[in-house]
Design a protein around this motif. Structure first.
Motif, short mmCIF file in Angstrom:
data_model
loop_
_atom_site.label_atom_id
_atom_site.label_comp_id
_atom_site.label_asym_id
_atom_site.label_seq_id
_atom_site.Cartn_x
_atom_site.Cartn_y
_atom_site.Cartn_z
N LEU A 197 0.83 -1.21 0.00
CA LEU A 197 0.00 0.00 0.00
C LEU A 197 0.87 1.27 0.00
O LEU A 197 0.56 2.24 -0.66
CB LEU A 197 -0.94 0.01 1.22
N GLU A 198 1.98 1.19 0.74
CA GLU A 198 2.91 2.35 0.73
C GLU A 198 3.51 2.54 -0.65
O GLU A 198 3.67 3.67 -1.12
CB GLU A 198 4.05 2.11 1.74
N LEU A 199 3.83 1.42 -1.32
CA LEU A 199 4.37 1.53 -2.67
C LEU A 199 3.37 2.24 -3.58
O LEU A 199 3.73 3.04 -4.44
CB LEU A 199 4.69 0.14 -3.24
N CYS A 200 2.08 1.94 -3.35
CA CYS A 200 1.02 2.57 -4.14
C CYS A 200 0.94 4.07 -3.84
O CYS A 200 0.82 4.89 -4.75
CB CYS A 200 -0.34 1.95 -3.81
N GLU A 201 0.99 4.40 -2.53
CA GLU A 201 0.93 5.82 -2.15
C GLU A 201 2.07 6.60 -2.78
O GLU A 201 1.92 7.73 -3.21
CB GLU A 201 0.99 5.97 -0.62
N GLU A 202 3.23 5.95 -2.84
CA GLU A 202 4.40 6.61 -3.43
C GLU A 202 4.40 6.48 -4.94
O GLU A 202 5.30 6.98 -5.62
CB GLU A 202 5.68 5.98 -2.86
N ALA A 203 3.39 5.75 -5.48
CA ALA A 203 3.26 5.49 -6.92
C ALA A 203 4.55 4.94 -7.52
O ALA A 203 4.95 5.29 -8.63
CB ALA A 203 2.81 6.74 -7.66
N VAL A 204 5.22 4.05 -6.77
CA VAL A 204 6.47 3.44 -7.25
C VAL A 204 6.16 2.62 -8.50
O VAL A 204 5.26 1.78 -8.49
CB VAL A 204 7.09 2.55 -6.15
N GLY A 205 6.87 2.89 -9.56
CA GLY A 205 6.68 2.15 -10.82
C GLY A 205 5.26 2.33 -11.36
O GLY A 205 4.74 1.46 -12.05
N GLY A 206 4.61 3.47 -11.01
CA GLY A 206 3.24 3.72 -11.51
C GLY A 206 2.19 2.86 -10.84
O GLY A 206 1.07 2.73 -11.34
N CYS A 207 2.54 2.26 -9.70
CA CYS A 207 1.61 1.36 -9.00
C CYS A 207 0.37 2.11 -8.52
O CYS A 207 0.46 3.19 -7.96
CB CYS A 207 2.35 0.73 -7.81
N GLN A 208 -0.81 1.54 -8.75
CA GLN A 208 -2.06 2.16 -8.31
C GLN A 208 -2.90 1.13 -7.56
O GLN A 208 -2.90 -0.05 -7.93
CB GLN A 208 -2.87 2.63 -9.50
N PHE A 209 -3.66 1.61 -6.58
CA PHE A 209 -4.46 0.68 -5.78
C PHE A 209 -5.51 -0.04 -6.64
O PHE A 209 -5.81 -1.21 -6.41
CB PHE A 209 -5.13 1.39 -4.60
N CYS A 210 -6.04 0.65 -7.66
CA CYS A 210 -7.06 -0.01 -8.50
C CYS A 210 -6.45 -1.24 -9.21
O CYS A 210 -7.15 -2.24 -9.45
CB CYS A 210 -7.68 0.95 -9.49
#
Ligand code: NAD
Length: 316
Positions: A197-210
């Motif tokens: 979830l933290e990776l998503c918040e930081e948008a690492v590699g364009g990661c999104q929660f959806c």
């Protein structure tokens, strides 16, 4: 159990049972495998076929077709007998048909004097495992279902693909029913020690929660998709069953999301469902109490409620 004996009795030599047997043959996990099926000729043919692979195998297993009296000194009975899911059929639709099969199987196993551990894969696996516990009267630590072990493996594989990380570095679970109400508690998903979830918040590699939610949905619907494409799923569950077998025989204290009887964990009681549990030679050492978010606890409670409702409708 004697420490050097690793005798498995497999009941049900269909696609799942034989995928398990074939995966066992290719790993040094057990040293004796007995095959039982209502179709005795099939069990005999399968034993012959497996034996002919022994010269090329990692293991030195004794393999033969047998009967329920073989359970007397077995360490593990693995139940894969039953009717497979049809396209469009939910796992819970299988309930009564497979519950009836179970009665014919568990009674002679217990009558043999079996003192080992039951491991079930037959669907709906959580309820089937609960029925085995009821019919056998065994303590819950010695009655385990494959639960969401396979689903958690699918999840780790898909998260690994998404982040381009070896799935062995992904720590994440699918919990609850092995079926429609299962879910991913994303608050507990880690890559190494970093929260997904933290990776998503930081948008690492364009990661999104959806995208993560889509992965959760893909995991949940994987079995149906495979069944639509090839009528049944069996290799993944075969390997999951070997992984559980190894955790037990090697006294590993490994954590796998097997189907276990909740005893107050997460506010749940009297229900079998997939939860992270520590497995060793005695079966389930304990169930882990993860710090789930309130909404995740609510989802788990809903999943448990679904299972309890179906279980209550059963004629055992
Ligand atoms: P299958 O039809 O290929 O094999 C079932 C076997 O059970 C057959 O060989 C049949 O002869 C035997 N059998 C039936 N009644 C019996 C009895 N009374 N005593 C002994 N043997 C009996 O089915 P499959 O594809 O191997 O699936 C087996 C079960 O595993 C199904 O319930 C399926 O839904 C389940 N499954 C579970 C998971 C999981 O993750 N837990 C995954 C895939 C499949």
């Amino acid at each position: 159990m004697e420490r050097d004996q690793r005798k498995v009795v497999l009941v049900g030599t269909g696609m799942v049972g034989m995928s398990y047997a074939y995966a066992l043959l290719n790993q040094p996990v057990c040293n004796e495998l007995i095959l039982i099926d209502i179709d005795r000729k099939k069990a005999q043919g399968e034993a012959m076929d497996l034996n002919h692979g022994l010269p090329f195998a990692q293991s030195h297993m004794k393999i033969r077709a047998g009967d329920y009296d073989e359970c007397a000194d077995a360490d593990l009975v693995v139940i894969c007998a039953g009717v497979a899911q049809k396209p469009g059929e939910s796992r819970l639709d299988l309930l009564q048909r497979n519950a009836d099969v179970l009665r014919e199987i568990v009674q002679p196993i217990v009558a043999s004097g079996f003192q080992g551990i039951f491991l079930a894969a037959t669907n709906p696996v959580d309820i089937i495992t609960h029925i085995i516990r009821d019919l056998s009267g065994f303590p819950p630590e010695r009655v385990i279902g494959s639960g969401t072990t396979l689903d958690s493996a699918r999840l780790r594989y898909m998260i690994g693909e998404y982040f381009h990380i070896d799935p062995r570095g992904v720590h994440a679970y699918v919990v609850g029913e092995h079926g429609d109400s299962e879910f991913v508690p994303w608050s507990q998903a880690l890559i190494a020690t970093k929260s997904v979830l933290e990776l998503c918040e930081e948008a690492v590699g364009g990661c999104q929660f959806c995208d993560l939610q889509a992965i959760g949905e893909q995991v949940r619907t994987s079995a149906q998709k495979i069944i639509e494409a090839k009528k049944a799923t069996y290799y993944g569950i075969g390997m999951a069953l070997v992984r559980i077998t190894k955790a037990i025989f090697d006294d590993e204290n490994s954590i796998l999301t097997v189907s276990v009887l909740a005893d107050g964990q997460y506010g749940l009681r009297d229900v079998y469902l997939g939860l992270p549990a520590i497995l060793n030679r005695g079966g389930v050492r304990s169930i882990l109490n993860l710090n789930l978010l309130d909404e995740e606890l609510e989802q788990l409670a809903q999943s448990a409620k679904t299972l309890k409702e179906f279980y209550a409708q059963l004629k055992i």
